[in-house]
Design an enzyme around this catalytic site. Structure first.
Site, PDB file in Angstrom:
ATOM      1  N   GLY A  27       0.864  -1.181   0.000  1.00 52.34           N
ATOM      2  CA  GLY A  27       0.000   0.000   0.000  1.00 52.34           C
ATOM      3  C   GLY A  27       0.903   1.233   0.000  1.00 52.34           C
ATOM      4  N   ARG A  34      10.034  -0.931  -4.739  1.00 48.70           N
ATOM      5  CA  ARG A  34       8.868  -1.102  -5.621  1.00 48.70           C
ATOM      6  C   ARG A  34       8.768   0.178  -6.460  1.00 48.70           C
ATOM      7  NH1 ARG A  34       3.500  -3.404  -3.050  1.00 48.70           N
ATOM      8  NH2 ARG A  34       3.153  -3.923  -5.243  1.00 48.70           N
ATOM      9  N   GLN A  37      -5.764  -8.838  -2.053  1.00 51.44           N
ATOM     10  CA  GLN A  37      -5.794  -7.785  -1.020  1.00 51.44           C
ATOM     11  C   GLN A  37      -7.227  -7.519  -0.547  1.00 51.44           C
ATOM     12  OE1 GLN A  37      -3.979  -7.612  -3.809  1.00 51.44           O
ATOM     13  NE2 GLN A  37      -2.112  -6.428  -3.562  1.00 51.44           N
ATOM     14  N   ASP A  43      -1.694   4.656  -6.233  1.00 58.55           N
ATOM     15  CA  ASP A  43      -0.250   4.494  -6.008  1.00 58.55           C
ATOM     16  C   ASP A  43       0.535   5.673  -6.537  1.00 58.55           C
ATOM     17  OD1 ASP A  43      -1.244   1.594  -5.777  1.00 58.55           O
ATOM     18  OD2 ASP A  43       0.798   1.641  -4.969  1.00 58.55           O
TER      19      ASP A  43
END
Ligand code: MRU
Length: 349
Positions: free
Chosen positions: A51, A93, A197, A238
């Site tokens: 997240g 990431r 998720q 994101d």
């Protein structure tokens, strides 16, 4: 204010970083202790923590860990020797911009911290990033809930809740606030293949607070919109580009297309730390591809035949024109575009 069943994905306790291992939920609620920056980088890569805002907060504490290690080993040159760890951390990431944003904020403190005792300043900044995120979520919860008419049925995707943030959540913050205000009567959560998720995390998180949730196979969304009625799709992000395009969990774009077709509102809820003004448009956002095993298996069991190839892009881009509202802690933008995004920063003091 502490709410019943409140979930904390990230804790700093006795000079250690504790992460709730999200790979094990909902079967086990177990914290792992992280003692080095490299361990934090691996935890982010392996989705112990995930997240966008939660990754950023973890990275902030990881910089404290890196500074501690390098300051003790080399008090004169720690600022230089920390760099390799920070670069590896920033690249853990690629899509969630909060990771790089948090490392940059911490780098400023690295540069300015006193030579003899830098760690207190770094820890104070990491804690402030954490606390500011929770405050932003509370504010977005209130702003987003204001947009809802009464008796709303909503659908969320992935997990944009307390588990994905410092606490309370972005999209799930709006849903929490809306439910508490009596404005939401039905909550659907898409299961969010392949990592689940929605099924594993969003359903668990809501049920910790006795908030009822109806799980949906991702492929059922169109049918639900057409036959059962849905008022809102509410998701996190994101990364938001300067023109309002949004990168979020794979499947978000299809929900936005379906929402427009069925006259369903589409709300994106994201803190200012998720907006990347350096990128003009969503097409410039780097999309993360993950291991094919995530798709070949389900619940640890292989479900696909040997030889099947896999496309596992884990985020997609929703064009701004499909978004009805972008909710941030600085305010709400209807039909986001470059001017609307710029205006959010004008209120940033
Ligand atoms: O791969 P994940 O689980 O890190 O993806 C998370 C999402 O896509 C969330 O919707 C996003 O990060 C917003 S979380 C407040």
């Amino acid at each position: 204010m502490k709410t019943k069943g409140e979930v904390h994905a990230i804790k700093w306790s006795s000079d250690r970083l504790l992460l709730l291992d999200q790979r094990l939920l909902p079967e086990q609620k177990k914290y792992v202790s992280i003692d080095t920056c490299r361990d934090a980088t691996r935890a982010i890569q392996d989705m112990v923590v995930r997240g966008a805002p939660a990754i950023g907060i973890t990275a902030a504490y990881a910089v404290v860990l890196a500074a501690r290690e390098h300051f003790v080993a080399n008090p004169k040159q720690w600022r230089e020797s920390i760099e390799a760890d920070l670069q590896e951390l920033s690249a853990a990431r690629p899509t969630a911009v909060n990771l790089r944003w948090a490392v940059e904020r911490m780098r400023n403190i690295v540069a300015a911290a006193p030579d003899l005792d830098p760690l207190d300043n770094l820890l104070a900044e990491a804690k402030s990033i954490h606390e500011q995120d929770i405050a932003a979520n509370r504010r977005m919860g209130a702003l987003g809930a204001d947009l809802l008419n009464g008796n709303a049925t909503v659908l969320t995707h992935c997990n944009a809740g307390a588990l994905a943030t410092g606490g309370y959540g972005t999209a799930l913050g709006v849903i929490r606030a809306g439910f508490e205000a009596g404005k939401i009567i039905n909550i659907y959560a898409g299961e969010t293949r392949p990592w689940l998720q929605g099924a594993r995390l969003t359903a668990w998180e809501l049920l910790q607070e006795d908030i009822p949730v109806m799980l949906l196979p991702d492929s059922a969304a169109a049918h639900v919109m057409r036959s059962r009625g849905l008022d809102w799709v509410i998701v996190g992000a994101d990364r938001v580009a300067a023109n309002g395009d949004v990168a979020n969990k794979i499947g978000t774009y299809s929900l936005a297309v379906l929402a427009r077709e069925h006259g369903v509102g589409f709300m994106v809820v994201a803190p200012m730390s998720t907006i990347d003004r350096d990128l003009d448009q969503g097409a410039d956002i780097e999309i993360e591809y993950r291991n094919k095993e995530e798709v070949l298996t389900c619940g640890g069991k292989r479900v696909a035949p040997e030889g099947a190839r896999v496309f596992n892009a884990v985020f997609d881009i929703t064009p701004a024109e499909l978004i009805d509202y972008l909710v941030t802690e600085n305010g709400v933008v209807a039909r986001p575009d470059a001017a609307g995004i710029r205006a959010l920063f004008d209120t940033d003091t």
